[in-house]
Every structure is written in C-alpha cells, then in structure tokens.
Design a protein around this motif. Structure first.
Motif, PDB file in Angstrom:
ATOM      1  N   ARG A 243      60.351  11.851  18.510  1.00  0.00           N
ATOM      2  CA  ARG A 243      59.292  12.605  17.853  1.00  0.00           C
ATOM      3  C   ARG A 243      59.875  13.412  16.705  1.00  0.00           C
ATOM      4  N   GLY A 244      59.196  13.382  15.567  1.00  0.00           N
ATOM      5  CA  GLY A 244      59.682  14.096  14.405  1.00  0.00           C
ATOM      6  C   GLY A 244      59.292  15.560  14.429  1.00  0.00           C
ATOM      7  N   GLY A 245      59.834  16.315  13.485  1.00  0.00           N
ATOM      8  CA  GLY A 245      59.490  17.723  13.384  1.00  0.00           C
ATOM      9  C   GLY A 245      60.399  18.463  12.434  1.00  0.00           C
ATOM     10  N   CYS A 246      59.951  19.626  12.001  1.00  0.00           N
ATOM     11  CA  CYS A 246      60.767  20.484  11.151  1.00  0.00           C
ATOM     12  C   CYS A 246      61.669  21.357  12.023  1.00  0.00           C
ATOM     13  N   GLY A 247      62.742  21.848  11.444  1.00  0.00           N
ATOM     14  CA  GLY A 247      63.595  22.796  12.145  1.00  0.00           C
ATOM     15  C   GLY A 247      64.535  22.133  13.122  1.00  0.00           C
ATOM     16  N   SER A 248      64.786  22.819  14.231  1.00  0.00           N
ATOM     17  CA  SER A 248      65.775  22.377  15.214  1.00  0.00           C
ATOM     18  C   SER A 248      65.140  21.477  16.263  1.00  0.00           C
ATOM     19  N   PRO A 249      65.943  20.663  16.964  1.00  0.00           N
ATOM     20  CA  PRO A 249      65.403  19.839  18.055  1.00  0.00           C
ATOM     21  C   PRO A 249      64.894  20.714  19.190  1.00  0.00           C
TER      22      PRO A 249
END
Length: 356
Positions: A243-249
C-alpha cells in the motif's frame, strides 16, 4: 581484511552501508565517492575513510579497493558494475540491480565470467527474523503451508506526495518505484520465507494523476499500490499487497496458514519495513522468540536498516573467504527482476502468467 570502496556514499549508504561496515570485523572502509569532492571529503572525514573521490572511476581502479559498493541511482548501476568487473573487483550493488530484467541478466552473466564475488543488497534474505520464520516453516511448525499473505506499507512511494530527494523517481525510466523498490524487497522476503512463485496475477492501481513534490504538483505515471496473487511452486497460494502513502511506513502483517496451525508476524517497530525491524512472531497466537543465534552482528532491532545490511556483509565476507557465490547474488537479482516484469505484464493483461 576486505578493503571496501563505496560509490554514492552521501545518500542511502551513509545511513546503512557505512555504519554497518564500521561495526564489522573483517572489513575496512578504504574509499568513498560522491559526485562532488567537497561532499566526498565530508563523508570521508565523518567516517574516518582515508580516500575520497569525486570520480567513481578513480575509486574503482584504486589498488586499495577490493570490494566496490554501488549505491547510486538505478540507471547508473550497470556502468559502474561493468567497470568494477573489468577491474577484477568484487561487487555489492544496491537493489534494484538494473533498470530491467534483460540488463540484470547481462550483468549476472558478466559477473560470473569475471570470477569475482557479486551480491545484491536484498537484505531481507539475511533478516534474522525472516530466516527464523523460514526455518520454522521448513521444519513443519505449522504443517504443510497452504497459504501465505503479506501486507506492507510502501511509503513514501505510492502516495499523493514525495519528498524532494525522490523527485527523480517520478520518471518510469528511472527504475525506482513502489513496484521495483518496495514490491521487489517484499517479494524477495516472501519467497525466502515460503518458497518461490510459479505463477502470478496482479493489479497495479494508479489513483493519483498528479503528486506533490516540494510544493509543486507534477504528473504521476507510476502505480500507487501493488496487488499480487499467485501460486507457489509447492502449490500453496500467496498474496502480496503493498500500500502506498506519504511519509514513513506504518507496519506490515504476515499470515501463514498451514495444515496444523497459523503463523503470524508483525513489526516491533511499525515505522520500519519488514526487512528493517524485528518481528513479533506467533504460532496459533502464542509468541515465539527469535533465538539470539540468528543475530550474528553487533547490531540489533533498534538499529533499523543497518542490522540487515551488516548481516549481508557478513555473507559477502564468507563468500570471499570461501571462494563461492554469496546469496543473494546477481543471478538472484535477475530472477527477481524477471518476477517483477511478469507482475507488470500480468497487470497489463489481467491474466495469470507463469514465472519464466
């Protein structure tokens, strides 16, 4: 003693390779190279490295360098690797090895012909926790494996924004994306734990037509998420969601269903990727401690990416001493490149494809 030269020492290598080498016996940091002499000098001074270059070719050719570490942008890997092989140097390349499977297979063939040790930094193969889980499954702890599912964060790739230092990754030709970087590392780890894929189907959704980089919206031509389903060689089903996303995992979840039990794993540090952190391993809900024998370096779970990279260096050192191929080597990387190419092809056709 193996004398190491690191090309691209001011980026990712500064927070992973250099600290790992500093804490290991049997290795000496002999040289660093960056694109500017002033930055190379700063890195060398900070880590006590005697040689600093603005020209990677000088590092590769230097007599005091036995092992060349390639830690630059993926499109620059092939040229540096070819030069190092021609100079008779051992090579450790960051993942991805190349920008596609054909180039990766060419590099693997060249490395074999050169007669040197060649390795790729898929440090998940040497994660103590992943190796322990692989041994549990191979030893029949949950019976015959019937299904495997891994869900993990691919941030900062795949969200509506990117940090400025990753602006160059918006170009598909750069070979760096949520597919190649994140799905590549996670598929390698999943196969290491549960066995290789025989066939796959996939989806690569793209929800963001534009993403924000340094306050500016730019076109996005890359997937935001990776969905892979398939069958392993032993007949078990397997799935991966990145799953994608901004910032940290924000963590991962692994579930292995066997004929006699269920194994689960989750991170002890949710802000780390599965190949960066220790795992909370459970069988049928009961915690199972990873034995200390699986950790062979001075680094521990709180050291993040350094720990896995250090374990990989130990394998490279053993391979040099024993005059053998390390694992994972360029051939392992070429197969993973081919697996990713098959994932992309399956997503394009909507069908199920065998792994070449």
């Amino acid at each position: 003693m193996i004398d190491v030269g690191v090309v691209g020492a001011s980026g990712w290598a500064a927070v992973s390779h250099l600290p790992a080498l500093a804490g290991l016996a049997g290795f000496r940091m002999a040289a660093v190279a960056t694109t500017r002499q002033d930055s190379a000098d700063r890195v060398a001074a900070a880590h006590g490295v005697p040689l600093a270059f603005a020209d990677a070719a000088e590092l590769v050719a230097h007599r005091d360098v036995d092992l060349v570490v390639v830690s630059v942008k993926a499109p620059e890997h092939a040229g540096l690797i070819r030069s190092a092989l021609a100079a008779g140097k051992h090579v450790l390349s960051e993942w991805p090895l190349a920008v596609g499977p054909d180039e990766a297979e060419e590099l693997a063939a060249l490395a074999s012909s050169a007669g040197v040790v060649h390795a790729v930094c898929l440090q998940g193969y040497w994660s103590p926790d992943a190796r322990f889980v692989a041994d549990l499954l191979a030893g029949g702890r949950v019976g015959r494996v019937e299904s495997v599912a891994l869900s993990a964060s691919g941030a900062p790739f795949g969200g509506g924004c990117l940090p400025p230092e990753l602006a160059w990754t918006t170009d598909p030709a750069g070979g760096t994306s949520i597919v190649t970087i994140m799905a590549g590392h996670f598929l390698a780890m999943l196969e290491h734990v549960a066995g290789g894929f025989a066939e796959v189907s996939a989806r690569l959704p793209r929800r963001h037509d534009r993403i924000v980089v340094a306050g500016r919206a730019v076109p996005n031509r890359l997937p935001d998420e990776v969905l892979v389903e398939g069958v392993l060689r032993d007949g078990a089903t397997a799935s991966l969601r990145v799953r994608g996303g901004c910032g940290s995992p924000d963590g991962f979840a692994l579930e292995v269903v066997g004929s006699r039990g269920v194994l689960t794993a989750a991170p002890t540090r949710p802000d780390h990727y599965p190949h960066w952190t220790a795992w909370d391993v459970r069988v049928d809900g009961a915690p199972v401690r990873v034995p200390d024998a699986y950790r062979g370096t001075p680094f521990g779970p709180d050291d993040g990416p350094v720990a896995g990279v250090a374990e990989l260096y130990r394998e490279v050192g053993r391979a040099v001493a024993e005059n053998r191929r390390p694992h994972p080597d360029f051939h392992t990387a070429a197969r993973l490149h081919r697996l990713l190419a098959t994932v992309e092809a399956a997503a394009g056709t909507g069908g199920r494809l065998p792994i070449p």
